[in-house]
Scaffold this motif. Structure first.
Motif, PDB file in Angstrom:
ATOM      1  N   ARG A  14       2.251 -43.503  31.234  1.00 22.98           N
ATOM      2  CA  ARG A  14       0.893 -43.975  31.514  1.00 22.98           C
ATOM      3  C   ARG A  14       0.083 -42.811  32.083  1.00 22.98           C
ATOM      4  O   ARG A  14       0.480 -42.197  33.075  1.00 22.98           O
ATOM      5  CB  ARG A  14       0.933 -45.144  32.496  1.00 22.98           C
ATOM      6  CG  ARG A  14       1.630 -46.377  31.940  1.00 22.98           C
ATOM      7  CD  ARG A  14       1.889 -47.414  33.023  1.00 22.98           C
ATOM      8  NE  ARG A  14       0.651 -47.906  33.639  1.00 22.98           N
ATOM      9  CZ  ARG A  14      -0.050 -48.943  33.202  1.00 22.98           C
ATOM     10  NH1 ARG A  14       0.357 -49.606  32.113  1.00 22.98           N
ATOM     11  NH2 ARG A  14      -1.153 -49.338  33.829  1.00 22.98           N
ATOM     12  N   VAL A  15      -1.040 -42.522  31.435  1.00 23.64           N
ATOM     13  CA  VAL A  15      -1.823 -41.327  31.762  1.00 23.64           C
ATOM     14  C   VAL A  15      -3.226 -41.716  32.209  1.00 23.64           C
ATOM     15  O   VAL A  15      -3.840 -42.628  31.649  1.00 23.64           O
ATOM     16  CB  VAL A  15      -1.915 -40.385  30.537  1.00 23.64           C
ATOM     17  CG1 VAL A  15      -2.841 -39.205  30.825  1.00 23.64           C
ATOM     18  CG2 VAL A  15      -0.532 -39.894  30.144  1.00 23.64           C
ATOM     19  N   GLY A  16      -3.728 -40.988  33.208  1.00 29.29           N
ATOM     20  CA  GLY A  16      -5.116 -41.105  33.619  1.00 29.29           C
ATOM     21  C   GLY A  16      -5.793 -39.753  33.528  1.00 29.29           C
ATOM     22  O   GLY A  16      -5.179 -38.722  33.821  1.00 29.29           O
ATOM     23  N   THR A  33     -16.988 -42.646  28.058  1.00 30.44           N
ATOM     24  CA  THR A  33     -15.749 -42.003  27.612  1.00 30.44           C
ATOM     25  C   THR A  33     -14.682 -43.045  27.301  1.00 30.44           C
ATOM     26  O   THR A  33     -14.009 -42.978  26.268  1.00 30.44           O
ATOM     27  CB  THR A  33     -15.241 -41.021  28.681  1.00 30.44           C
ATOM     28  OG1 THR A  33     -16.243 -40.032  28.929  1.00 30.44           O
ATOM     29  CG2 THR A  33     -13.962 -40.343  28.224  1.00 30.44           C
ATOM     30  N   ALA A  34     -14.523 -44.016  28.203  1.00 31.68           N
ATOM     31  CA  ALA A  34     -13.531 -45.068  27.987  1.00 31.68           C
ATOM     32  C   ALA A  34     -13.819 -45.839  26.708  1.00 31.68           C
ATOM     33  O   ALA A  34     -12.907 -46.129  25.906  1.00 31.68           O
ATOM     34  CB  ALA A  34     -13.501 -46.011  29.188  1.00 31.68           C
ATOM     35  N   LYS A  35     -15.070 -46.156  26.477  1.00 27.33           N
ATOM     36  CA  LYS A  35     -15.445 -46.912  25.278  1.00 27.33           C
ATOM     37  C   LYS A  35     -15.172 -46.108  24.011  1.00 27.33           C
ATOM     38  O   LYS A  35     -14.636 -46.636  23.022  1.00 27.33           O
ATOM     39  CB  LYS A  35     -16.922 -47.300  25.350  1.00 27.33           C
ATOM     40  CG  LYS A  35     -17.385 -48.141  24.175  1.00 27.33           C
ATOM     41  CD  LYS A  35     -18.853 -48.545  24.338  1.00 27.33           C
ATOM     42  CE  LYS A  35     -19.318 -49.388  23.149  1.00 27.33           C
ATOM     43  NZ  LYS A  35     -20.751 -49.789  23.306  1.00 27.33           N
ATOM     44  N   SER A  36     -15.506 -44.814  24.038  1.00 24.65           N
ATOM     45  CA  SER A  36     -15.331 -43.972  22.859  1.00 24.65           C
ATOM     46  C   SER A  36     -13.865 -43.812  22.480  1.00 24.65           C
ATOM     47  O   SER A  36     -13.527 -43.697  21.297  1.00 24.65           O
ATOM     48  CB  SER A  36     -15.938 -42.588  23.100  1.00 24.65           C
ATOM     49  OG  SER A  36     -17.348 -42.669  23.251  1.00 24.65           O
ATOM     50  N   TRP A  37     -12.997 -43.794  23.472  1.00 24.68           N
ATOM     51  CA  TRP A  37     -11.585 -43.518  23.230  1.00 24.68           C
ATOM     52  C   TRP A  37     -10.697 -44.760  23.310  1.00 24.68           C
ATOM     53  O   TRP A  37      -9.472 -44.651  23.218  1.00 24.68           O
ATOM     54  CB  TRP A  37     -11.091 -42.456  24.212  1.00 24.68           C
ATOM     55  CG  TRP A  37     -11.693 -41.110  23.916  1.00 24.68           C
ATOM     56  CD1 TRP A  37     -12.874 -40.612  24.370  1.00 24.68           C
ATOM     57  CD2 TRP A  37     -11.150 -40.109  23.047  1.00 24.68           C
ATOM     58  NE1 TRP A  37     -13.104 -39.365  23.857  1.00 24.68           N
ATOM     59  CE2 TRP A  37     -12.063 -39.025  23.042  1.00 24.68           C
ATOM     60  CE3 TRP A  37      -9.988 -40.017  22.286  1.00 24.68           C
ATOM     61  CZ2 TRP A  37     -11.841 -37.883  22.299  1.00 24.68           C
ATOM     62  CZ3 TRP A  37      -9.763 -38.869  21.548  1.00 24.68           C
ATOM     63  CH2 TRP A  37     -10.681 -37.815  21.552  1.00 24.68           C
ATOM     64  N   GLY A  38     -11.290 -45.921  23.509  1.00 26.28           N
ATOM     65  CA  GLY A  38     -10.502 -47.139  23.588  1.00 26.28           C
ATOM     66  C   GLY A  38      -9.605 -47.206  24.803  1.00 26.28           C
ATOM     67  O   GLY A  38      -8.514 -47.783  24.757  1.00 26.28           O
ATOM     68  N   VAL A  39     -10.065 -46.627  25.901  1.00 25.74           N
ATOM     69  CA  VAL A  39      -9.300 -46.627  27.156  1.00 25.74           C
ATOM     70  C   VAL A  39      -9.687 -47.868  27.962  1.00 25.74           C
ATOM     71  O   VAL A  39     -10.881 -48.133  28.143  1.00 25.74           O
ATOM     72  CB  VAL A  39      -9.581 -45.339  27.958  1.00 25.74           C
ATOM     73  CG1 VAL A  39      -8.878 -45.372  29.305  1.00 25.74           C
ATOM     74  CG2 VAL A  39      -9.145 -44.112  27.147  1.00 25.74           C
ATOM     75  N   PRO A  40      -8.723 -48.622  28.462  1.00 29.81           N
ATOM     76  CA  PRO A  40      -9.056 -49.915  29.088  1.00 29.81           C
ATOM     77  C   PRO A  40      -9.785 -49.840  30.421  1.00 29.81           C
ATOM     78  O   PRO A  40     -10.489 -50.778  30.775  1.00 29.81           O
ATOM     79  CB  PRO A  40      -7.698 -50.593  29.253  1.00 29.81           C
ATOM     80  CG  PRO A  40      -6.690 -49.502  29.188  1.00 29.81           C
ATOM     81  CD  PRO A  40      -7.261 -48.455  28.291  1.00 29.81           C
ATOM     82  N   HIS A  41      -9.627 -48.749  31.175  1.00 27.12           N
ATOM     83  CA  HIS A  41     -10.216 -48.715  32.511  1.00 27.12           C
ATOM     84  C   HIS A  41     -11.100 -47.480  32.698  1.00 27.12           C
ATOM     85  O   HIS A  41     -10.712 -46.361  32.345  1.00 27.12           O
ATOM     86  CB  HIS A  41      -9.124 -48.701  33.589  1.00 27.12           C
ATOM     87  CG  HIS A  41      -8.244 -49.912  33.565  1.00 27.12           C
ATOM     88  ND1 HIS A  41      -8.622 -51.137  34.075  1.00 27.12           N
ATOM     89  CD2 HIS A  41      -6.985 -50.077  33.061  1.00 27.12           C
ATOM     90  CE1 HIS A  41      -7.646 -52.009  33.911  1.00 27.12           C
ATOM     91  NE2 HIS A  41      -6.636 -51.396  33.291  1.00 27.12           N
ATOM     92  N   ASN A  78     -10.401 -32.342  25.102  1.00 25.14           N
ATOM     93  CA  ASN A  78      -9.150 -31.708  24.695  1.00 25.14           C
ATOM     94  C   ASN A  78      -7.943 -32.478  25.202  1.00 25.14           C
ATOM     95  O   ASN A  78      -6.946 -32.652  24.500  1.00 25.14           O
ATOM     96  CB  ASN A  78      -9.111 -30.261  25.188  1.00 25.14           C
ATOM     97  CG  ASN A  78     -10.133 -29.387  24.494  1.00 25.14           C
ATOM     98  OD1 ASN A  78     -11.296 -29.758  24.348  1.00 25.14           O
ATOM     99  ND2 ASN A  78      -9.726 -28.201  24.079  1.00 25.14           N
ATOM    100  N   HIS A  79      -8.025 -32.959  26.444  1.00 22.68           N
ATOM    101  CA  HIS A  79      -6.916 -33.704  27.029  1.00 22.68           C
ATOM    102  C   HIS A  79      -6.774 -35.074  26.363  1.00 22.68           C
ATOM    103  O   HIS A  79      -5.651 -35.524  26.090  1.00 22.68           O
ATOM    104  CB  HIS A  79      -7.137 -33.853  28.534  1.00 22.68           C
ATOM    105  CG  HIS A  79      -7.020 -32.568  29.276  1.00 22.68           C
ATOM    106  ND1 HIS A  79      -6.040 -32.326  30.223  1.00 22.68           N
ATOM    107  CD2 HIS A  79      -7.755 -31.417  29.212  1.00 22.68           C
ATOM    108  CE1 HIS A  79      -6.180 -31.108  30.707  1.00 22.68           C
ATOM    109  NE2 HIS A  79      -7.229 -30.539  30.105  1.00 22.68           N
ATOM    110  N   LEU A  80      -7.887 -35.723  26.105  1.00 18.00           N
ATOM    111  CA  LEU A  80      -7.850 -37.022  25.433  1.00 18.00           C
ATOM    112  C   LEU A  80      -7.246 -36.885  24.034  1.00 18.00           C
ATOM    113  O   LEU A  80      -6.404 -37.694  23.622  1.00 18.00           O
ATOM    114  CB  LEU A  80      -9.264 -37.605  25.360  1.00 18.00           C
ATOM    115  CG  LEU A  80      -9.831 -38.109  26.682  1.00 18.00           C
ATOM    116  CD1 LEU A  80     -11.366 -38.136  26.647  1.00 18.00           C
ATOM    117  CD2 LEU A  80      -9.289 -39.500  27.009  1.00 18.00           C
ATOM    118  N   GLU A  81      -7.668 -35.860  23.301  1.00 17.98           N
ATOM    119  CA  GLU A  81      -7.115 -35.622  21.969  1.00 17.98           C
ATOM    120  C   GLU A  81      -5.607 -35.364  22.046  1.00 17.98           C
ATOM    121  O   GLU A  81      -4.822 -35.888  21.234  1.00 17.98           O
ATOM    122  CB  GLU A  81      -7.805 -34.420  21.323  1.00 17.98           C
ATOM    123  CG  GLU A  81      -9.247 -34.644  20.931  1.00 17.98           C
ATOM    124  CD  GLU A  81      -9.395 -35.069  19.479  1.00 17.98           C
ATOM    125  OE1 GLU A  81      -8.374 -35.450  18.860  1.00 17.98           O
ATOM    126  OE2 GLU A  81     -10.534 -35.032  18.980  1.00 17.98           O
TER     127      GLU A  81
END
Length: 379
Positions: free
Chosen positions: A12-14, A51-59, A24-27
Motif C-alpha cells: 500500500r503506497v501513499g 491528482t487522485a481523480k486523474s489516477w483513480g486513487v481512492p483518498h 513519475n512516482h505515480l507512473e
C-alpha cells in the motif's frame, strides 16, 4: 500434496506531494502488479483531489498524518527539499518505508536524522537517483568492476544547462536558500555528483567556487559552480555546473580508469536516456556525436521529467523488490548522504576560500608536498 505458493504481497503506497515530479512516482508505482496507491497528499486540497481523480486513487488528503493513517507500507516523498525531513521522520515513527526524491535534504544534520530515524524504526529509506539505472551508467560501473576500466583515477563532469526565469518563478520555493537549499548543485548537478561518488568512491577533499551570473534578479542561490574533488583512493575529478547556459549543452561525464581506458556518458537533450558517446578501450575508440542535428536543446521541465519515467520505474521496482526480499535497495539514504555532503562542501569551500577535508587520501606514486594549510574538517 504440494502447498500452493503464497500470494504476492500487495504494498500500500501513499504519495506525499502532488507537484510536477509526482507524475513519475505515480507512473512507476502504477506499473507494478503488487502495488496499490491508496492515497495522495498535498497542502493544496484542489491539487490533491485532482491528482487522485486523474489516477483513480481512492483518498486525497492534505496532511502527512492523514496519509500515514491509510495503513501504508511505502510513502513516496515528492515535496519541496526542506520538507523531506518532516515527512520521513513521521513515516519512520509510523513504521512506513520511504522512497524520497533527491536531494535527501538541504542540510547534513537533517539528512543524518532521517537516516538514523529509519534505521531505528527498522524501515527502508531509498532516495531517487534514477540516472544510475541508465544502461550506459551500468555499463561504466561494470567496466570499473570487471577491470575493463579498472579503478577510476580521473573524471571530468560538465553540467551545462538552460533555465529561463519562469522555471524559478512558477514555484515560490525555487531559488531561495531557505526553501530550495541551493541552486544548480542542489537541484540539478546532485545527480552527477551521485554518479561521481558511485564511480570513484569516498571523498577526501573538495575545493570549489559558486557564483550567480545570469539569474541573480530573481534567485538568491548559485546558478554556476566549479569544484575539484579528490577521493580517498587518490583519484581526482573536476566538476562544472551551470543553469546560465543558452542553448542547453546537456551533461557529460568522462571516466578514465587505471588501465588507461576511458568512457564518456552524455545526457543530451537533458532528461534523455544517457548514452556512451565515447568508449576508448585498448586500441579502439568509438565516438558518437554529442549534439545530434535537429534536436531541440532547451527542453521544458515537464518533458525532462517525462523522459525519466522509465528509469523512475526501474528504481521504484528495485525498491519494492528490496522490501519483498528483505534486502537493501540499490540507493539508500546513506548513499544519498554522500552526494549531499560533497555539494555542501562546495558551498562551504566557496564561502571560506579553503578546501574542505573529509578524510585522508591514500598515498599516490608521486610524492606531493603538503600545501593545504588551514582546512575545515567535514563530518
Amino acid at each position: 500434496m504440494t502447498s500452493p505458493a503464497p500470494a504476492a504481497r500487495t504494498f500500500r503506497v501513499g504519495i506525499a506531494g502532488c507537484g510536477a515530479i509526482s507524475r513519475n512516482h505515480l507512473e512507476a508505482f502504477t506499473a507494478l502488479d503488487n502495488v496499490w496507491i491508496v492515497g495522495v497528499c498535498d497542502v493544496d486540497p484542489d491539487r490533491a483531489s485532482a491528482t487522485a481523480k486523474s489516477w483513480g486513487v481512492p483518498h486525497a488528503v492534505t496532511s502527512v498524518d492523514e496519509l500515514l493513517a491509510l495503513d501504508l507500507d511505502i510513502v513516496s516523498v515528492c515535496t519541496p527539499h526542506p520538507t523531506h525531513e518532516d515527512v520521513v521522520l513521521r513515516a519512520a515513527a509510523a513504521g512506513v518505508n520511504v522512497l524520497c526524491e533527491k536531494p535527501i535534504a538541504t542540510t547534513l544534520e537533517s539528512a543524518e536524522r532521517m537516516v538514523a530515524a529509519c534505521e531505528d524504526a527498522g524501515v527502508q529509506l531509498g532516495v531517487l537517483f534514477q540516472r544510475r539505472f541508465w544502461p550506459a551508467s551500468q555499463k561504466i560501473r561494470t567496466a570499473i568492476d570487471d577491470g575493463t576500466l579498472g579503478k577510476a583515477i580521473m573524471a571530468q563532469c560538465s553540467v551545462m544547462l538552460h533555465r529561463d526565469p519562469d522555471y524559478y518563478n512558477r514555484d515560490a520555493w525555487r531559488g531561495t536558500w531557505e526553501n530550495d537549499g541551493g541552486g544548480v548543485l542542489m537541484s540539478q548537478a546532485v545527480h552527477q555528483v551521485d554518479l561521481l561518488q558511485w564511480y570513484l568512491g569516498d571523498v577526501a577533499e573538495v575545493y570549489g567556487k559558486v557564483n550567480t551570473y545570469r539569474h541573480g534578479d530573481y534567485i538568491e542561490v548559485e546558478d554556476s559552480a566549479t569544484a575539484v574533488i579528490t577521493f580517498t583512493s587518490g583519484a581526482m575529478a573536476t566538476l562544472e555546473a551551470s543553469t546560465a547556459v543558452s542553448p542547453n549543452l546537456g551533461i557529460q561525464l568522462r571516466i578514465t580508469g587505471e588501465t588507461g581506458a576511458s568512457a564518456s556518458l552524455t545526457e543530451f537533450p537533458e532528461g534523455s536516456d544517457g548514452r556512451l558517446d565515447l568508449w576508448a578501450v585498448g586500441e579502439r575508440i568509438v565516438v558518437e556525436p554529442v549534439h545530434p542535428e535537429g534536436v531541440e536543446p532547451n527542453v521544458d521541465l515537464s518533458v525532462i521529467n517525462g523522459q525519466l519515467i522509465p528509469f523512475h520505474k526501474l528504481q521504484v521496482k528495485d525498491f519494492v523488490e528490496a522490501l519483498e526480499t528483505g534486502t537493501e535497495p540499490a540507493i539508500t539514504g546513506k548513499d544519498a548522504l554522500k552526494s549531499l555532503r560533497i555539494l555542501l562542501a562546495v558551498y562551504e569551500s566557496s564561502r571560506t576560500g579553503q578546501p574542505v577535508r573529509f578524510a585522508a587520501e591514500q598515498p599516490t606514486h608521486a610524492a606531493i608536498p603538503e600545501l593545504r594549510g588551514r582546512e575545515k574538517v567535514a563530518r
